[in-house]
Motif scaffolding. Structure first.
Motif, PDB file in Angstrom:
ATOM      1  N   ASN A 265      96.434  -7.364  56.871  1.00 27.84           N
ATOM      2  CA  ASN A 265      97.128  -6.161  56.414  1.00 27.84           C
ATOM      3  C   ASN A 265      96.864  -4.967  57.349  1.00 27.84           C
ATOM      4  O   ASN A 265      96.420  -3.902  56.920  1.00 27.84           O
ATOM      5  CB  ASN A 265      96.701  -5.812  54.984  1.00 27.84           C
ATOM      6  CG  ASN A 265      97.541  -4.678  54.383  1.00 27.84           C
ATOM      7  OD1 ASN A 265      98.669  -4.432  54.810  1.00 27.84           O
ATOM      8  ND2 ASN A 265      96.986  -3.992  53.393  1.00 27.84           N
ATOM      9  N   PRO A 266      97.118  -5.118  58.643  1.00 22.54           N
ATOM     10  CA  PRO A 266      96.782  -4.041  59.593  1.00 22.54           C
ATOM     11  C   PRO A 266      97.605  -2.772  59.391  1.00 22.54           C
ATOM     12  O   PRO A 266      97.136  -1.679  59.733  1.00 22.54           O
ATOM     13  CB  PRO A 266      97.082  -4.672  60.954  1.00 22.54           C
ATOM     14  CG  PRO A 266      98.116  -5.705  60.674  1.00 22.54           C
ATOM     15  CD  PRO A 266      97.775  -6.248  59.329  1.00 22.54           C
ATOM     16  N   TYR A 267      98.823  -2.884  58.859  1.00 27.10           N
ATOM     17  CA  TYR A 267      99.661  -1.696  58.669  1.00 27.10           C
ATOM     18  C   TYR A 267      99.281  -0.919  57.408  1.00 27.10           C
ATOM     19  O   TYR A 267      99.629   0.261  57.288  1.00 27.10           O
ATOM     20  CB  TYR A 267     101.140  -2.095  58.565  1.00 27.10           C
ATOM     21  CG  TYR A 267     101.672  -2.857  59.754  1.00 27.10           C
ATOM     22  CD1 TYR A 267     101.677  -2.301  61.022  1.00 27.10           C
ATOM     23  CD2 TYR A 267     102.182  -4.147  59.596  1.00 27.10           C
ATOM     24  CE1 TYR A 267     102.171  -3.004  62.110  1.00 27.10           C
ATOM     25  CE2 TYR A 267     102.687  -4.859  60.670  1.00 27.10           C
ATOM     26  CZ  TYR A 267     102.674  -4.283  61.933  1.00 27.10           C
ATOM     27  OH  TYR A 267     103.178  -4.975  63.012  1.00 27.10           O
ATOM     28  N   GLY A 268      98.576  -1.577  56.463  1.00 27.61           N
ATOM     29  CA  GLY A 268      98.274  -0.923  55.202  1.00 27.61           C
ATOM     30  C   GLY A 268      96.803  -0.697  54.944  1.00 27.61           C
ATOM     31  O   GLY A 268      96.446  -0.053  53.952  1.00 27.61           O
ATOM     32  N   ASP A 269      95.927  -1.206  55.786  1.00 27.36           N
ATOM     33  CA  ASP A 269      94.486  -1.023  55.614  1.00 27.36           C
ATOM     34  C   ASP A 269      93.910  -0.575  56.952  1.00 27.36           C
ATOM     35  O   ASP A 269      93.787  -1.370  57.886  1.00 27.36           O
ATOM     36  CB  ASP A 269      93.836  -2.328  55.153  1.00 27.36           C
ATOM     37  CG  ASP A 269      92.374  -2.153  54.739  1.00 27.36           C
ATOM     38  OD1 ASP A 269      91.749  -1.178  55.184  1.00 27.36           O
ATOM     39  OD2 ASP A 269      91.868  -3.008  53.986  1.00 27.36           O
ATOM     40  N   PHE A 270      93.564   0.710  57.057  1.00 26.70           N
ATOM     41  CA  PHE A 270      93.108   1.240  58.347  1.00 26.70           C
ATOM     42  C   PHE A 270      91.877   0.501  58.853  1.00 26.70           C
ATOM     43  O   PHE A 270      91.611   0.465  60.062  1.00 26.70           O
ATOM     44  CB  PHE A 270      92.809   2.740  58.225  1.00 26.70           C
ATOM     45  CG  PHE A 270      91.542   3.067  57.489  1.00 26.70           C
ATOM     46  CD1 PHE A 270      90.329   3.132  58.151  1.00 26.70           C
ATOM     47  CD2 PHE A 270      91.555   3.293  56.120  1.00 26.70           C
ATOM     48  CE1 PHE A 270      89.157   3.423  57.480  1.00 26.70           C
ATOM     49  CE2 PHE A 270      90.392   3.585  55.436  1.00 26.70           C
ATOM     50  CZ  PHE A 270      89.186   3.651  56.115  1.00 26.70           C
ATOM     51  N   ARG A 271      91.103  -0.122  57.942  1.00 22.63           N
ATOM     52  CA  ARG A 271      89.893  -0.832  58.359  1.00 22.63           C
ATOM     53  C   ARG A 271      90.216  -2.026  59.249  1.00 22.63           C
ATOM     54  O   ARG A 271      89.380  -2.453  60.050  1.00 22.63           O
ATOM     55  CB  ARG A 271      89.113  -1.285  57.121  1.00 22.63           C
ATOM     56  CG  ARG A 271      88.565  -0.136  56.280  1.00 22.63           C
ATOM     57  CD  ARG A 271      88.004  -0.632  54.963  1.00 22.63           C
ATOM     58  NE  ARG A 271      89.025  -1.262  54.130  1.00 22.63           N
ATOM     59  CZ  ARG A 271      88.796  -1.713  52.889  1.00 22.63           C
ATOM     60  NH1 ARG A 271      87.595  -1.597  52.358  1.00 22.63           N
ATOM     61  NH2 ARG A 271      89.761  -2.273  52.202  1.00 22.63           N
ATOM     62  N   ASN A 272      91.423  -2.566  59.107  1.00 25.00           N
ATOM     63  CA  ASN A 272      91.829  -3.726  59.903  1.00 25.00           C
ATOM     64  C   ASN A 272      92.952  -3.389  60.883  1.00 25.00           C
ATOM     65  O   ASN A 272      93.605  -4.284  61.404  1.00 25.00           O
ATOM     66  CB  ASN A 272      92.283  -4.856  58.974  1.00 25.00           C
ATOM     67  CG  ASN A 272      91.178  -5.308  58.046  1.00 25.00           C
ATOM     68  OD1 ASN A 272      90.003  -5.239  58.403  1.00 25.00           O
ATOM     69  ND2 ASN A 272      91.540  -5.745  56.853  1.00 25.00           N
ATOM     70  N   SER A 273      93.145  -2.112  61.135  1.00 25.85           N
ATOM     71  CA  SER A 273      94.270  -1.683  61.976  1.00 25.85           C
ATOM     72  C   SER A 273      94.020  -1.883  63.460  1.00 25.85           C
ATOM     73  O   SER A 273      94.956  -1.863  64.261  1.00 25.85           O
ATOM     74  CB  SER A 273      94.569  -0.203  61.713  1.00 25.85           C
ATOM     75  OG  SER A 273      93.396   0.587  61.937  1.00 25.85           O
ATOM     76  N   ASN A 274      92.759  -2.069  63.865  1.00 27.59           N
ATOM     77  CA  ASN A 274      92.448  -2.166  65.296  1.00 27.59           C
ATOM     78  C   ASN A 274      91.679  -3.436  65.627  1.00 27.59           C
ATOM     79  O   ASN A 274      90.763  -3.444  66.442  1.00 27.59           O
ATOM     80  CB  ASN A 274      91.685  -0.929  65.781  1.00 27.59           C
ATOM     81  CG  ASN A 274      90.369  -0.709  65.036  1.00 27.59           C
ATOM     82  OD1 ASN A 274      90.222  -1.089  63.883  1.00 27.59           O
ATOM     83  ND2 ASN A 274      89.419  -0.080  65.696  1.00 27.59           N
ATOM     84  N   MET A 275      92.072  -4.538  65.001  1.00 31.57           N
ATOM     85  CA  MET A 275      91.441  -5.823  65.331  1.00 31.57           C
ATOM     86  C   MET A 275      91.924  -6.364  66.672  1.00 31.57           C
ATOM     87  O   MET A 275      91.222  -7.134  67.331  1.00 31.57           O
ATOM     88  CB  MET A 275      91.690  -6.832  64.218  1.00 31.57           C
ATOM     89  CG  MET A 275      91.063  -6.432  62.887  1.00 31.57           C
ATOM     90  SD  MET A 275      91.187  -7.690  61.623  1.00 31.57           S
ATOM     91  CE  MET A 275      89.943  -8.859  62.164  1.00 31.57           C
ATOM     92  N   SER A 276      93.114  -5.979  67.088  1.00 30.46           N
ATOM     93  CA  SER A 276      93.607  -6.363  68.409  1.00 30.46           C
ATOM     94  C   SER A 276      92.901  -5.543  69.478  1.00 30.46           C
ATOM     95  O   SER A 276      92.645  -4.351  69.298  1.00 30.46           O
ATOM     96  CB  SER A 276      95.120  -6.122  68.497  1.00 30.46           C
ATOM     97  OG  SER A 276      95.558  -6.211  69.841  1.00 30.46           O
ATOM     98  N   ALA A 277      92.605  -6.175  70.608  1.00 27.91           N
ATOM     99  CA  ALA A 277      91.959  -5.461  71.721  1.00 27.91           C
ATOM    100  C   ALA A 277      92.948  -4.627  72.521  1.00 27.91           C
ATOM    101  O   ALA A 277      92.541  -3.862  73.396  1.00 27.91           O
ATOM    102  CB  ALA A 277      91.270  -6.462  72.642  1.00 27.91           C
ATOM    103  N   HIS A 278      94.250  -4.764  72.232  1.00 24.26           N
ATOM    104  CA  HIS A 278      95.291  -4.012  72.946  1.00 24.26           C
ATOM    105  C   HIS A 278      95.383  -2.631  72.300  1.00 24.26           C
ATOM    106  O   HIS A 278      95.961  -2.463  71.219  1.00 24.26           O
ATOM    107  CB  HIS A 278      96.613  -4.766  72.833  1.00 24.26           C
ATOM    108  CG  HIS A 278      97.725  -4.199  73.655  1.00 24.26           C
ATOM    109  ND1 HIS A 278      97.690  -4.150  75.028  1.00 24.26           N
ATOM    110  CD2 HIS A 278      98.922  -3.653  73.290  1.00 24.26           C
ATOM    111  CE1 HIS A 278      98.804  -3.618  75.478  1.00 24.26           C
ATOM    112  NE2 HIS A 278      99.562  -3.302  74.441  1.00 24.26           N
TER     113      HIS A 278
END
Length: 580
Positions: free
Chosen positions: A257-270
């Motif tokens: 849920n990267p678009y709705g949970d800021f905690r998981n928004s930057n798991m990509s290294a890009h």
């Protein structure tokens, strides 16, 4: 006559050596004078370097030297020395002397007046910097072509040193030219530019570095910075990004849920992925648009404090270059336990950020030292920048600030770690990374990426809230896993991590082992690269070793092993030949 000729050549060789060494010393003096903005000194040292290199070239261009260079036994080192002298002359004529004329304009002291950056001056010097950058790139290419002598170690070392120096010079001038193009528009020469600043918590690993712990809005107006807003990450709690980064991104990270949970928004290294999500979330929550995103972490703050000096908290506590990482990444969780005093902890971290920001946006005691600190942070991945302007972003992606996953075919191995348990245990993480591959004789070759991850925490000395047992996955902490039915209990001091290898385009996984035992990997694709992910748990005081065995294309280009910016300092070991 033969003895006399040989002796005379030896005498000439010593003269060439002396002149080239003196020219190298002169070049260092030019660099120092350029940094300090002393145009007269820079011009004097540049002229001295020019004289010494021309004298060395005149000797190697002479008839006796050419005769010696044509001899099979004697010619190799003489020819290399001649090439070095010719290149050194070009370096002095085309780089050092022209650069000395720009000394006053391009020095840090001239560019930064108090806290304001002189954008007009930088803009006016941009054409000259572009010319110097192009000349340096050409000389660097010529340096790559200098033949390697068959013997005489001193000449071999001189060739290597010159190639290293021209490569460094080319990169430095390229970055200076890009900065002269980027800084004026991005720092508000035509009007205010606003940037969302994200402060990343490296003790909870994410692809771009760490969990976003706080946010601020930084405004640049005609080169002058000001901090408008500073808030905790709770500001984005419940926010939803109104963007779509495409099917490839959604396939890899959608379950988090990267678009709705800021905690998981930057798991990509890009980094542009996280930046666009944060920008959209901020716009939805605040109603304000920003022109770009800047991310930094406590390591970057330590470099900045090293340039600016310590800051004093309202209660008199000193935050310094030496203690800021430990304070913000470990001590704060002992002083303010997560369960009982979360708000006080966030306010304490916010105060540290505010005090550092106040100092950084005030008068700069040493512009040179500050620019060196910023450059060091960018090179290490601890400072990242994204711009909403396509023109600016295209230029940014040519600098160390962009932190993108490239799309070319050159050999590539990047290890990306994401904390899956919502703890701050990555403060204790130590990494070792090794990338090795076979030679260049066939279309495909075998390669291996070895990763060693150590949990250096000790269960008996961890903060109280680390030593309890917890059920994983901990959904309230934002810890994502693919199989939500799989639940185990582990000591809180256990690291639960996703370890993802981003491999060379076209690479195929042969096998992966965890502590010597075969295991499975989650296979995906990101920006054209195949990715192989393993999720694992590492109790306190223990180590996990992963080994990815691959078959990859024998691709041309310089091999790369980018390092994810966390707290430990990693120097990957790379044994990968560069193929033509």
């Amino acid at each position: 006559m033969l003895l006399a000729f040989t002796g005379w050549l030896g005498f000439q060789a010593m003269g060439v050596k002396t002149n080239l060494e003196q020219a190298q010393s002169d070049a260092r003096e030019v660099k120092e004078a350029l940094i300090e903005g002393k145009s007269e000194d820079a011009a004097r040292w540049a002229k001295a370097a020019q004289d010494h290199t021309r004298e060395a070239r005149a000797t190697t261009d002479g008839f006796p030297w050419r005769i010696a260079s044509s001899r099979p036994c004697l010619g190799s080192p003489r020819k290399t020395t001649q090439q070095i002298a010719n290149l050194a002359t070009g370096l002095a004529d085309k780089i050092l002397v022209p650069a000395s004329r720009a000394a006053t304009a391009i020095s840090p002291e001239a560019l930064i007046d108090g806290s304001r950056i002189n954008l007009q001056l930088l803009q006016s010097e941009q054409p000259r910097l572009s010319e110097l950058s192009a000349a340096a790139a050409k000389i660097d290419a010529e340096a790559r072509l200098i033949s390697k002598p068959a013997f005489i170690s001193q000449i071999i070392r001189a060739r290597t040193q010159l190639q290293d120096q021209t490569a460094l010079l080319a990169r430095t001038l390229e970055n200076a030219s890009l900065a002269a193009q980027l800084a004026p528009p991005m720092l508000g020469i035509d009007g205010p530019r606003k940037y969302l600043m994200a402060f990343q918590t490296s003790s909870e690993a994410r692809g771009t570095g760490g969990l976003a712990g706080a946010f601020a809005v930084l405004t640049f107006d005609k080169g002058a910075p000001s901090l408008d807003t500073l808030t905790t990450n709770l500001e984005l709690h419940g926010a939803s990004a109104d963007i779509d980064l495409g099917p490839e991104f959604n396939n890899v990270y959608g379950y988090t849920n990267p678009y709705g949970d800021f905690r998981n928004s930057n798991m990509s290294a890009h980094f542009p992925n996280a930046a666009q999500i944060w920008r959209s979330m901020w716009q939805q929550r605040s109603g304000a648009n920003v022109d770009g995103v800047i991310a930094l972490d406590p390591t970057a703050l330590s470099y900045i404090l090293g340039a600016l000096g310590p800051v004093t908290m309202p209660d008199g506590e000193k935050v310094t270059q030496e203690n800021v990482v430990q304070l913000t990444q470990n001590t704060v969780y002992i002083r303010f336990p997560e369960q009982t005093d979360q708000q006080a902890r966030k306010e304490y971290l916010q105060t540290i950020a505010r005090e550092i920001a106040k100092k950084a946006t005030g008068a700069i005691p040493s512009p040179r030292t500050l620019l060196e600190a910023i450059g060091r942070a960018a090179d290490g991945g601890h400072l990242s920048v994204w711009s909403s302007s396509p023109t600016d972003q295209k230029l940014l992606e040519e600098t160390p600030l962009a932190h993108t996953i490239p799309t070319d075919d050159a050999p590539y191995a990047q290890i990306v770690i994401n904390n899956l348990s919502g703890t701050k245990m990555d403060y204790y993480l130590k990494r070792e990374i090794e990338y090795e591959a076979d030679g260049c004789t066939s279309e495909r070759r075998n390669s291996t990426v070895n990763v060693k991850l150590s949990n250096t925490g000790e269960a008996t000395s961890l903060p109280p809230f680390y030593s309890e047992t917890v059920t994983w996955p901990n959904q309230s902490a934002g810890g994502p896993v693919l199989n939500h039915q799989f639940r185990i209990q582990v000591p809180r001091g256990t690291m639960i991590s996703s370890v993802r290898l981003i491999a060379t385009n076209g690479a195929q996984l042969i096998s992966v082992t965890s502590n010597g035992k075969r295991t499975s990997a989650i296979v995906n694709t990101e920006r054209g690269h195949p990715t192989f992910e393993v999720q694992l748990a590492i109790p306190p005081g223990q180590t996990a070793e992963l080994s990815f065995r691959l078959s990859e294309p024998t691709a041309s280009g310089t091999p790369r092993t980018p390092v994810q910016p966390l707290i430990d300092d990693v120097e990957p070991v790379m044994s990968v030949p560069t193929c033509p």
